[in-house]
Design a protein around this motif. Structure first.
Motif, short mmCIF file in Angstrom:
data_model
loop_
_atom_site.label_atom_id
_atom_site.label_comp_id
_atom_site.label_asym_id
_atom_site.label_seq_id
_atom_site.Cartn_x
_atom_site.Cartn_y
_atom_site.Cartn_z
N ARG A 225 3.63 10.64 -9.48
CA ARG A 225 2.95 11.05 -10.71
C ARG A 225 2.24 12.39 -10.52
NH1 ARG A 225 2.94 11.99 -15.79
NH2 ARG A 225 0.83 12.07 -16.74
N ASP A 226 1.63 12.55 -9.33
CA ASP A 226 0.94 13.83 -9.04
C ASP A 226 1.94 15.00 -9.02
OD1 ASP A 226 -1.61 15.17 -8.11
OD2 ASP A 226 -0.26 15.68 -6.45
N GLU A 227 3.12 14.73 -8.44
CA GLU A 227 4.15 15.78 -8.39
C GLU A 227 4.60 16.17 -9.80
OE1 GLU A 227 6.58 18.57 -6.68
OE2 GLU A 227 5.07 17.28 -5.71
N ALA A 228 4.76 15.12 -10.67
CA ALA A 228 5.16 15.42 -12.06
C ALA A 228 4.11 16.25 -12.77
CB ALA A 228 5.41 14.10 -12.81
N LEU A 229 2.81 15.89 -12.52
CA LEU A 229 1.72 16.67 -13.14
C LEU A 229 1.73 18.12 -12.64
CD1 LEU A 229 -1.16 14.04 -13.07
CD2 LEU A 229 -0.03 14.95 -15.11
N VAL B 144 -2.89 22.90 -19.30
CA VAL B 144 -3.07 22.94 -17.85
C VAL B 144 -4.37 22.25 -17.44
CG1 VAL B 144 -3.52 24.50 -15.92
CG2 VAL B 144 -1.66 25.00 -17.51
N ALA B 145 -5.45 22.43 -18.21
CA ALA B 145 -6.74 21.81 -17.89
C ALA B 145 -6.65 20.27 -17.97
CB ALA B 145 -7.81 22.34 -18.84
N GLU B 146 -5.97 19.74 -18.98
CA GLU B 146 -5.82 18.29 -19.11
C GLU B 146 -5.07 17.72 -17.92
OE1 GLU B 146 -3.89 17.76 -22.81
OE2 GLU B 146 -5.61 18.39 -24.02
N CYS B 147 -4.00 18.35 -17.52
CA CYS B 147 -3.23 17.87 -16.36
C CYS B 147 -4.06 17.90 -15.08
CB CYS B 147 -1.97 18.71 -16.18
SG CYS B 147 -0.73 18.49 -17.49
N ASN B 148 -4.91 18.86 -14.90
CA ASN B 148 -5.76 18.97 -13.70
C ASN B 148 -6.75 17.81 -13.64
OD1 ASN B 148 -4.68 21.22 -12.42
ND2 ASN B 148 -5.83 22.64 -13.71
N GLU B 149 -7.31 17.38 -14.80
CA GLU B 149 -8.26 16.25 -14.81
C GLU B 149 -7.56 14.98 -14.33
OE1 GLU B 149 -9.81 16.02 -18.72
OE2 GLU B 149 -10.98 17.89 -18.56
N GLU B 150 -6.32 14.73 -14.84
CA GLU B 150 -5.59 13.53 -14.44
C GLU B 150 -5.25 13.59 -12.94
OE1 GLU B 150 -1.56 10.99 -15.62
OE2 GLU B 150 -2.15 12.78 -16.76
N ARG B 151 -4.92 14.73 -12.44
CA ARG B 151 -4.60 14.87 -11.02
C ARG B 151 -5.81 14.57 -10.14
NH1 ARG B 151 -2.32 19.85 -8.57
NH2 ARG B 151 -1.94 18.36 -6.88
N ALA B 152 -7.03 14.91 -10.61
CA ALA B 152 -8.25 14.63 -9.82
C ALA B 152 -8.44 13.12 -9.66
CB ALA B 152 -9.46 15.26 -10.50
N ALA B 153 -8.20 12.34 -10.72
CA ALA B 153 -8.34 10.89 -10.62
C ALA B 153 -7.32 10.31 -9.66
CB ALA B 153 -8.19 10.27 -12.02
N ILE B 154 -6.08 10.80 -9.75
CA ILE B 154 -5.03 10.30 -8.85
C ILE B 154 -5.37 10.64 -7.41
CG2 ILE B 154 -2.63 10.70 -8.18
CD1 ILE B 154 -1.98 11.01 -11.16
N SER B 155 -5.95 11.80 -7.15
CA SER B 155 -6.29 12.21 -5.80
C SER B 155 -7.32 11.27 -5.18
CB SER B 155 -6.80 13.64 -5.81
OG SER B 155 -7.22 14.04 -4.54
N GLU B 156 -8.30 10.81 -6.02
CA GLU B 156 -9.34 9.90 -5.51
C GLU B 156 -8.72 8.57 -5.10
OE1 GLU B 156 -13.57 7.93 -7.03
OE2 GLU B 156 -12.46 9.37 -8.28
N ARG B 157 -7.80 8.01 -5.90
CA ARG B 157 -7.14 6.74 -5.57
C ARG B 157 -6.29 6.90 -4.30
NH1 ARG B 157 -3.83 3.94 -10.05
NH2 ARG B 157 -3.81 2.37 -8.40
N LEU B 158 -5.61 8.03 -4.18
CA LEU B 158 -4.77 8.26 -3.01
C LEU B 158 -5.61 8.29 -1.73
CD1 LEU B 158 -2.24 10.98 -4.30
CD2 LEU B 158 -1.69 8.67 -3.51
N ILE C 299 0.85 -1.20 0.00
CA ILE C 299 0.00 0.00 0.00
C ILE C 299 0.89 1.26 0.00
CG2 ILE C 299 -1.67 1.33 1.33
CD1 ILE C 299 -2.88 -1.09 -0.02
N THR C 300 1.90 1.27 0.84
CA THR C 300 2.78 2.45 0.93
C THR C 300 3.51 2.69 -0.37
OG1 THR C 300 3.08 2.04 3.30
CG2 THR C 300 4.71 3.43 2.20
N GLU C 301 3.98 1.60 -1.02
CA GLU C 301 4.70 1.74 -2.29
C GLU C 301 3.78 2.30 -3.37
OE1 GLU C 301 7.24 -1.04 -5.43
OE2 GLU C 301 6.45 -1.88 -3.54
N THR C 302 2.51 1.80 -3.42
CA THR C 302 1.54 2.28 -4.43
C THR C 302 1.25 3.77 -4.22
OG1 THR C 302 0.55 0.07 -4.50
CG2 THR C 302 -0.73 1.90 -5.42
#
Length: 897
Positions: free
Chosen positions: A322-326, A574-588, A312-315
């Protein structure tokens, strides 16, 4: 002392002047109002600052300027000195911005320190300077017009006698101060003697012996009672110790009963806490099962199948990377978008600015074109004015067609006629005086002849009277009347000619002003014509520059549109990157919840272990408490066996008897001690009085010696006061005699006639002039020219006395004469020249004379010419050799002006 150089900047009428001065006689020459006196005032101001001015400080600054600077270089006593003062005008108020005096030993700054050091250096303040060395314009009669007391103070200060009067006054004040202190000490001496007598009458030593005997008896009784009381206190303390030990055992027994009950209650309470801890452990075990069920539900929605905490910690770490890169990509896109937007905005602003500049250049071109047209119109007007001025000059020159002189010679012509007119007027006055005297002598001769006396000697005559002298008187009167009529006619004719010559001078000045105007207008026309072609070229350049700016502005607008499009592309990224970050935030968030369940289970298990340890600790504590409980029960039983009631009762009886005795003996001791304290106080008072008596005797001896010393000091200050007064009178008399001798020598030299026999100067500096016949005159009764020469002689005599008669005096400043010929006619001016030569021969190193008189110019070793520009109203100075050719040129120039 010698002035070597003076520099003026924006000082009065001087814009920038720099003049070097040499030893010998220097004449500063120029027309009235040209600024000659201001040059010397600059030197005076450099030395003494604002106190050297007759006006306010802001009036020394040239009109229209903000500051003025004066620098003076001078030598004194073998050393070189430099002083600089700068005055600044701010908000219509002038202040000294800089004041520095550089000496061979040190540098002084500040107006007050510089002025004080200059006064110490020259041994004279600003008032003494003008009374001794600086005869200012219009002040030649200052000393003679002063009241005797003022003249006495002026000359005494110059001769350093004022300090003796200061010393005499100080001695007088010291004498009065000593007398005041001595009288006070005498009164105090009498008071001390009276106090000593009163104390000696009290027989203080006999009283002291009786009081000390009585004190010893009382102290014996106090010692006996204190011993008995101490024994009673010991008995009371022993009994109280037995009673206290009994009370302590009783208290200890009660305390043990309380401790036994408390330990029993604490053991029961600890057992209840152990039961509660067991129940809490069961609750935590149930909680662990519930947390594991929640974890299974969260993992059901995750692609991971039964992962451990490390997975879990590694994931989570991968997703956060990935969020930092975005976030970095978003920031890059935003920066790029901002840069493109800023570039677009900057390009639009640059285009607007260039458009505005193009419009400004078009407007400037139009203004230049309009000014060009106006310039051409003004040139035509000025050419017409040139023609009018030429015609006016020619018309003015026509006035000289029938004149006895040509243009340029009117001033000399007027001077010659004015001199002739002055001579005619003086001759008329002389003839009128001679005619009056001759008529008086004729009248006296006729009266003597009628009385039968000789008209020549006044003695009686026996024969017919002698009439020859009477006829001579009558003939002399007729001749004088004829000559007087002729002189009056010549004077009237010269007055008319002077008036006509004055009109010619006015015409000549008008021609000079018109010619100056003509030259100025011609110069303006030439300057304007030279600039016409340049103006046309500037107009063309402005129009071409406007077209170039318009083209550049259009190019900037196109570039701005391209930059705006690039900025919009970056915003979409910028808008495309924000959409991907929202999905990552939900998984986190889900994975963080799973990881938290692992932490909660670990926390619960850790809490269970801690609670088990607490239950074990409480069991051990209760075992220890049961051991202490058994021990305390044994102590309680032992104390109950130790109680002895009979010993306690005996101790109570002994304590009561001891307390009763102490209560009886304490008041008696207090009474005896009070009596002893009273005796001690009385003994102390007697001893204090004996000591005071001894101190009074010592003080009497000291006061008696002080009064003797003050008597001697009073006599010394009285003698010192008389000495300073006598010394001042003696020195003043010696200086009066020397000054009177030098004044007579100087006045004889400059006056050069037989009308006066001598000048007398008394001890109060009163001046008296004696005629040949012995008649005494006040200097105010002299004619204007004679009075001016008299005052110049007095000034020079004082200067000589200071230079020759004061031992150890500092070198004197230059002898300065500012317009000394104001009250002198041409005959007296030559005497003044002789006076200047005489002072030079006596060793005066530097003499500076301000004058427009040509005869004084001829006597100069160095010549300084001052001229003022009529256009700028600024004065300039030039230093010239005093050769005959140069002097002739200066004389011609002065006459032409």
């Amino acid at each position: 002392m010698k002035f070597e150089r003076v520099r003026l900047e924006n000082f009065k009428c001087y814009g920038d002047a720099d003049l070097e001065l040499d030893s010998g006689v220097t004449v500063i020459h120029g027309l009235n109002g040209s600024g000659k006196s201001s040059l010397l005032e600059g030197c005076f101001f450099a030395l003494y600052g604002a106190r050297a001015l007759d006006e306010t400080l802001d009036e020394v600054v040239t009109i229209g300027e903000e500051d003025a600077t004066v620098e003076l270089w001078f030598t004194h006593g073998g050393g070189s000195f430099h002083v600089e003062r700068r005055v600044r005008v701010t908000d219509e108020r002038a202040t000294t911005a800089r004041c520095v005096l550089e000496t061979p030993e040190a540098t002084y700054e500040g107006a007050r320190d510089v002025r004080r050091h200059v006064a110490e250096l020259l041994r004279m303040d600003h008032e003494a300077f003008v009374n001794c060395a600086y005869v200012r314009q219009g002040e030649v009669n200052k000393l003679i017009n002063a009241a005797p007391a003022e003249r006495q103070d002026m000359i005494d200060d110059l001769l350093q006698l004022g300090k003796l009067e200061d010393y005499r006054e100080r001695a007088s004040k010291a004498r009065l101060g000593v007398k005041h202190v001595r009288d006070g000490k005498r009164e105090l001496l009498e008071e001390v003697a009276s106090n000593i007598e009163r104390k000696e009458e009290k027989d203080l030593h006999g009283r002291l012996n009786a009081l000390q005997t009585e004190r010893k008896e009382i102290e014996g009784e106090i010692e006996r009672f204190e011993d008995n009381r101490e024994e009673a206190v010991t008995t009371r303390d022993d009994a109280e110790a037995i009673l206290e030990d009994h009370e302590a055992k009783r208290d200890r027994l009660e305390s043990l009963d309380s401790e036994i009950a408390a330990l029993t209650e604490t053991i029961e309470e600890t057992e209840r806490e152990r039961e509660e801890l067991g129940e809490r452990i069961s609750e935590l075990k149930t909680g662990i099962e519930e947390i594991r069920d929640d974890r299974a539900e969260l993992l059901a929605e995750s692609p991971l199948e039964d992962p451990d905490e490390a997975t879990i910690t590694e994931t989570i770490a991968d997703l956060e990377d990935r969020d930092e890169a975005l976030r970095d990509d978003i920031e890059d896109h935003r920066v790029a978008a901002s840069e493109h937007a800023s570039e677009a905005e900057s390009l639009r602003e640059t285009a607007e600015e260039k458009t505005a500049r193009a419009e400004e250049k078009r407007e400037a071109a139009e203004e230049r074109a309009s000014e060009l047209a106006e310039t051409r119109e003004k040139l035509a007007e000025r050419r017409e004015r040139i023609e009018r001025l030429e015609a006016a000059i020619e018309q003015k020159r026509d006035a000289f067609a029938d004149a006895p002189v040509d243009v340029g010679e009117a001033g000399d012509h007027w001077d010659d006629l004015a001199d002739d007119l002055n001579e005619a007027r003086e001759r008329q006055k002389e003839l009128e005086t001679e005619l009056k005297n001759a008529a008086q002598r004729l009248e006296e001769a006729e009266e003597l002849l009628d009385a039968g006396k000789c008209p020549e000697c006044g003695q009686p005559v026996e024969d017919s009277p002698h009439v020859e002298s009477i006829e001579d008187h009558r003939e002399r009167i007729d001749d004088l009347q004829d000559e007087l009529v002729s002189v009056r006619q010549r004077r009237e004719r010269l007055e008319d000619e002077v008036e006509a010559a004055s009109d010619l001078v006015d015409r000549e000045n008008e021609i000079r002003n018109l010619e100056n105007d003509l030259e100025n207008v011609r110069q303006l026309v030439t300057e304007r014509e030279d600039g016409l072609d340049e103006t046309v070229e500037q107009i063309e350049q402005l129009r071409e520059a406007a077209e170039e700016l318009e083209a550049e502005a259009e190019a900037d607008r196109e570039a701005a549109e391209e930059a705006e499009e690039a900025a919009e592309e970056k915003r979409e990224a910028v808008a495309e990157c924000n959409e991907e970050r929202a999905a990552i935030s939900e998984r986190l968030d889900r994975l963080a919840a799973v990881r938290e369940t692992f932490e909660q289970v670990a926390d619960h298990e850790e809490e269970i272990e801690r609670l088990r340890e607490q239950r074990s600790n409480r069991a051990e504590l209760n075992d220890e408490r049961r051991d202490r409980l058994a021990d305390k029960r044994d102590q309680r039983d032992e104390l109950r066996e130790q109680f002895d009631e009979s010993a306690v009762e005996q101790a109570r009886e002994q304590r009561e008897r001891a307390v009763e005795y102490i209560e009886k003996v304490d008041p008696k001791l207090e009474e005896l001690r009070a009596e002893r304290d009273d005796l001690l106080d009385e003994i102390g008072g007697v001893k204090t009085e004996i000591e005071a008596l001894e101190e009074l005797r010592e003080r009497y001896d000291d006061l008696e010696a002080t009064v003797d010393r003050l008597d001697s000091l009073y006599d010394e200050t009285e003698r010192l006061q008389e000495m300073y007064g006598g010394l001042r009178a003696e020195l003043r008399q010696r200086n009066v005699e020397s000054l009177e001798r030098m004044l007579n020598e100087t006045f004889d030299l400059v006056y050069g006639n037989d009308s006066y026999s001598r000048i007398e100067l008394d001890g109060e500096y009163e001046l008296t002039v004696y005629q040949k016949d012995g008649q005494a005159l006040d200097p105010e009764q002299l004619s204007g020219g004679e009075r001016a020469l008299f005052n110049l002689s007095l000034r020079c005599a004082i200067y000589r006395l200071l230079a020759e008669g004061i031992e150890g005096s500092a070198p004197l400043p230059p002898l300065i004469l500012d317009e000394p010929t104001v009250f002198l006619d041409s005959g007296h001016v030559s005497r003044l020249v002789e006076l200047v030569d005489h002072m030079r021969e006596l060793g005066v190193e530097q003499i500076v004379v301000v004058s427009h008189d040509e005869e004084l110019v001829g006597a100069a070793e160095h010549l300084v010419t001052v001229r003022k520009d009529a256009t700028t109203n600024r004065s300039t100075v030039t230093r010239e050799d005093a050769g005959s050719a140069t002097l002739a040129a200066v004389s011609d120039a002065s006459a032409g002006d």
